[in-house]
Enzyme design. Structure first.
Site, PDB file in Angstrom:
ATOM      1  N   ASN A 211       0.848  -1.194   0.000  1.00 10.97           N
ATOM      2  CA  ASN A 211       0.000   0.000   0.000  1.00 10.97           C
ATOM      3  C   ASN A 211       0.883   1.244   0.000  1.00 10.97           C
ATOM      4  O   ASN A 211       2.112   1.140  -0.002  1.00 10.97           O
ATOM      5  CB  ASN A 211      -0.951  -0.013   1.206  1.00 10.97           C
ATOM      6  N   ASP A 280      -4.753  -6.425   5.381  1.00 10.55           N
ATOM      7  CA  ASP A 280      -5.735  -7.267   6.077  1.00 10.55           C
ATOM      8  C   ASP A 280      -5.707  -8.701   5.561  1.00 10.55           C
ATOM      9  O   ASP A 280      -6.202  -9.602   6.223  1.00 10.55           O
ATOM     10  CB  ASP A 280      -7.135  -6.665   5.895  1.00 10.55           C
ATOM     11  N   PRO A 308      -3.385 -11.785  10.766  1.00 10.29           N
ATOM     12  CA  PRO A 308      -3.727 -11.517  12.174  1.00 10.29           C
ATOM     13  C   PRO A 308      -3.864 -10.015  12.403  1.00 10.29           C
ATOM     14  O   PRO A 308      -3.214  -9.226  11.709  1.00 10.29           O
ATOM     15  CB  PRO A 308      -2.513 -12.071  12.938  1.00 10.29           C
ATOM     16  N   PHE A 326      -4.029   3.560  15.247  1.00 12.45           N
ATOM     17  CA  PHE A 326      -4.199   4.606  14.243  1.00 12.45           C
ATOM     18  C   PHE A 326      -5.374   4.240  13.337  1.00 12.45           C
ATOM     19  O   PHE A 326      -5.630   3.061  13.106  1.00 12.45           O
ATOM     20  CB  PHE A 326      -2.928   4.750  13.395  1.00 12.45           C
ATOM     21  N   LYS A 344     -11.070  -2.437  18.739  1.00 15.14           N
ATOM     22  CA  LYS A 344      -9.713  -2.941  19.000  1.00 15.14           C
ATOM     23  C   LYS A 344      -9.411  -2.980  20.508  1.00 15.14           C
ATOM     24  O   LYS A 344      -8.395  -3.539  20.907  1.00 15.14           O
ATOM     25  CB  LYS A 344      -8.675  -2.065  18.301  1.00 15.14           C
TER      26      LYS A 344
HETATM   27  N1  CTP Z   1      -3.807  -3.043  12.454  1.00 14.68           N
HETATM   28  C1  CTP Z   1      -3.062  -4.107  12.877  1.00 14.68           C
HETATM   29  N2  CTP Z   1      -3.153  -5.306  12.236  1.00 14.68           N
HETATM   30  C2  CTP Z   1      -3.962  -5.465  11.192  1.00 14.68           C
HETATM   31  C3  CTP Z   1      -4.742  -4.374  10.731  1.00 14.68           C
HETATM   32  C4  CTP Z   1      -4.632  -3.168  11.397  1.00 14.68           C
HETATM   33  O1  CTP Z   1      -2.309  -3.957  13.843  1.00 14.68           O
HETATM   34  N3  CTP Z   1      -4.015  -6.640  10.583  1.00 14.68           N
HETATM   35  C5  CTP Z   1      -3.742  -1.770  13.207  1.00 14.68           C
HETATM   36  C6  CTP Z   1      -3.157  -0.599  12.435  1.00 14.68           C
HETATM   37  O2  CTP Z   1      -1.762  -0.483  12.649  1.00 14.68           O
HETATM   38  C7  CTP Z   1      -3.900   0.582  13.057  1.00 14.68           C
HETATM   39  C8  CTP Z   1      -5.260   0.006  13.424  1.00 14.68           C
HETATM   40  O3  CTP Z   1      -5.066  -1.409  13.513  1.00 14.68           O
HETATM   41  O4  CTP Z   1      -3.323   0.994  14.265  1.00 14.68           O
HETATM   42  C9  CTP Z   1      -6.342   0.295  12.424  1.00 14.68           C
HETATM   43  O5  CTP Z   1      -5.919  -0.127  11.144  1.00 14.68           O
HETATM   44  P1  CTP Z   1      -6.901  -0.012   9.896  1.00 14.68           P
HETATM   45  O6  CTP Z   1      -6.278  -0.646   8.719  1.00 14.68           O
HETATM   46  O7  CTP Z   1      -7.358   1.412   9.798  1.00 14.68           O
HETATM   47  O8  CTP Z   1      -8.135  -0.821  10.476  1.00 14.68           O
HETATM   48  P2  CTP Z   1      -8.753  -2.200  10.125  1.00 14.68           P
HETATM   49  O9  CTP Z   1      -8.972  -2.886  11.431  1.00 14.68           O
HETATM   50  O10 CTP Z   1      -7.932  -2.931   9.115  1.00 14.68           O
HETATM   51  O11 CTP Z   1     -10.138  -1.747   9.560  1.00 14.68           O
HETATM   52  P3  CTP Z   1     -10.538  -1.205   8.064  1.00 14.68           P
HETATM   53  O12 CTP Z   1      -9.442  -1.680   7.136  1.00 14.68           O
HETATM   54  O13 CTP Z   1     -11.850  -1.817   7.828  1.00 14.68           O
HETATM   55  O14 CTP Z   1     -10.613   0.286   8.169  1.00 14.68           O
END
Ligand code: CTP
Length: 403
Positions: A211, A280, A308, A326, A344
């Site tokens: 990304n 994800d 995870p 974040f 979270k």
């Molecule tokens: N994060 C993480 N592990 C993942 C996905 C996200 O630790 N597999 C953490 C990111 O570092 C950030 C927070 O979770 O601190 C939110 O990440 P974000 O990508 O915005 O959230 P998601 O839970 O993936 O939700 P969405 O993609 O639906 O917005």
């Protein structure tokens, strides 16, 4: 604003080949807004000329305790009055011994004794045997006990051809230490674990899904946490950035690598700040060999499996660290960020709009916690990172009191 604006530094050079590095330090510190008064010992003038340092600092260089340019003939008093710090770089074996014993037989050693409450920072530079000598180690311990702050030394190749500890820090490291010195130590004694950057999920040995995260925000937070006195470990996906000075970086590629590295470190951390843009999903049928174009040009069918959730896993640890998440969103920031914080299970979540932060050196953060939301003004990422570190220190203190 430059990092050393309105700071006046008395820079003392003593005898050592590392004097040549100090010319660059003067230049860089000035770029950051510092005013520098250079004082040299007689030995230092054998390695670099006062003319060079006068030209670079744009101010008179001081060599002699009897210099009549000081109207009251007291350069040893005047120079440190109103100064923000005395930095000795390079600090020779001999000069550290003088400091340890309070000797005052030239301008620089005298002004160190006469400096009152003006902070003293010393950057040793010497051969490894000289550094390791019990007398030097005793003197260094004494100088620190008297309140001086040690900058380095580093390990590595030495001008004498030997390898070991005693090298002076590089100019950019000296500058980072000088800037850090002036930051409040709100995280002193804490261990902070941070993730930053994108993750990279393999399709085959040459192709990945990633990304657009640059890692700049996570790296700025790592720097700010180090400046605030924390011991910082940065688990970073692939970025083009140098590790901030003083920060231990662990490089990873995929979300699963990041998860493994973080879970190994998290039990030892007081704070976990999850800034990485973690994928994800990963490709569950990644090919061990490079995929070839097929005759009918059909793209290979990729299959995905979930990664995870690193932040949620750390937040669920019994007696785990204080967790900060974040949320980079494109729309409905308040709704998404607030929901994400609850989902979270973290006490503090930092929201920003992608269009205000992605690929940029500035950002606009909103902090979501149990006490509501606080919007910070748009600012360079380092400024925002320092404000966030302040908020984390407050949150950490509050959570310790409530435990
Ligand atoms: N994060 C993480 N592990 C993942 C996905 C996200 O630790 N597999 C953490 C990111 O570092 C950030 C927070 O979770 O601190 C939110 O990440 P974000 O990508 O915005 O959230 P998601 O839970 O993936 O939700 P969405 O993609 O639906 O917005």
């Amino acid at each position: 604003m430059p990092e050393l604006a309105n700071k006046r530094i008395v820079l003392g050079l003593t005898g050592g080949i590392a004097c040549y590095k100090v010319a660059e330090y003067v230049r860089r510190a000035q770029d950051e807004g510092a005013t520098i008064d250079v004082v040299m010992t007689e030995a230092a003038t054998r390695f670099i000329t006062p003319v060079t340092l006068q030209a670079l600092s744009g101010r008179p260089v001081w060599l002699d305790a009897w210099d009549t340019r000081a109207h009251n003939n007291m350069a040893h008093i005047n120079l440190t009055r109103g100064a923000d710090a005395v930095v000795i770089a390079p600090a020779s074996t001999d000069f550290i011994a003088k400091l340890a014993h309070g000797l005052a037989d030239d301008l620089l050693s005298t002004l160190c004794v006469a400096r009152g409450s003006c902070p003293l920072l010393i950057a040793p530079a010497m051969n490894r045997e000289m550094w390791l000598h019990p007398a030097t180690q005793r003197n260094v311990a004494q100088v620190q006990a008297d309140g001086a702050r040690l900058l380095g030394p580093a390990e590595g190749d030495q001008a004498c051809g030997e390898t070991g500890s005693g090298r002076m820090l590089e100019p950019h490291e000296l500058l980072a230490e000088t800037i850090a010195f002036f930051q409040p130590k709100v995280l002193a004694g804490t261990r902070v674990l941070i993730t930053a950057g994108p993750t990279s999920e393999a399709i085959d040995p040459v192709r990945v899904i990633t990304n657009r995260s640059s890692g700049k925000m996570g790296y700025a937070i790592a720097r700010a946490a180090h400046e605030a006195g924390a011991t910082v470990t940065l688990v970073s996906g692939p970025t083009a950035l140098d590790a901030p000075y003083g920060v231990h970086r662990i490089n990873v590629q995929s979300a699963r690598d990041m998860h493994q590295a973080v879970m190994a470190q998290a039990p030892h951390a007081d704070v976990f700040i999850s800034v990485a843009a973690v994928a994800d999903w990963h490709v569950s049928n990644a090919s061990p060999v490079k995929l070839k174009k097929t005759a009918d040009s059909l793209a290979p069918q990729l299959e995905f499996a979930p990664n995870p959730d690193i932040l949620a896993d750390v937040a669920a640890l019994p007696n785990g660290p204080y967790c900060v998440g974040f949320a980079a969103e494109t729309d409905n920031l308040i709704k998404h960020a607030d929901q994400k914080r609850k989902r979270k299970g973290v006490p503090l979540l930092v929201g920003n709009l992608v269009q205000h932060a992605m690929d940029s050196d500035t950002t606009e953060l909103t902090l979501f916690s149990d006490s509501g939301q606080v919007s910070l003004s748009p600012a360079p990422k380092l400024t925002a990172a320092r404000q966030l570190v302040d908020a984390i220190a407050t949150g950490l203190q509050r959570s310790a009191t409530n435990r």
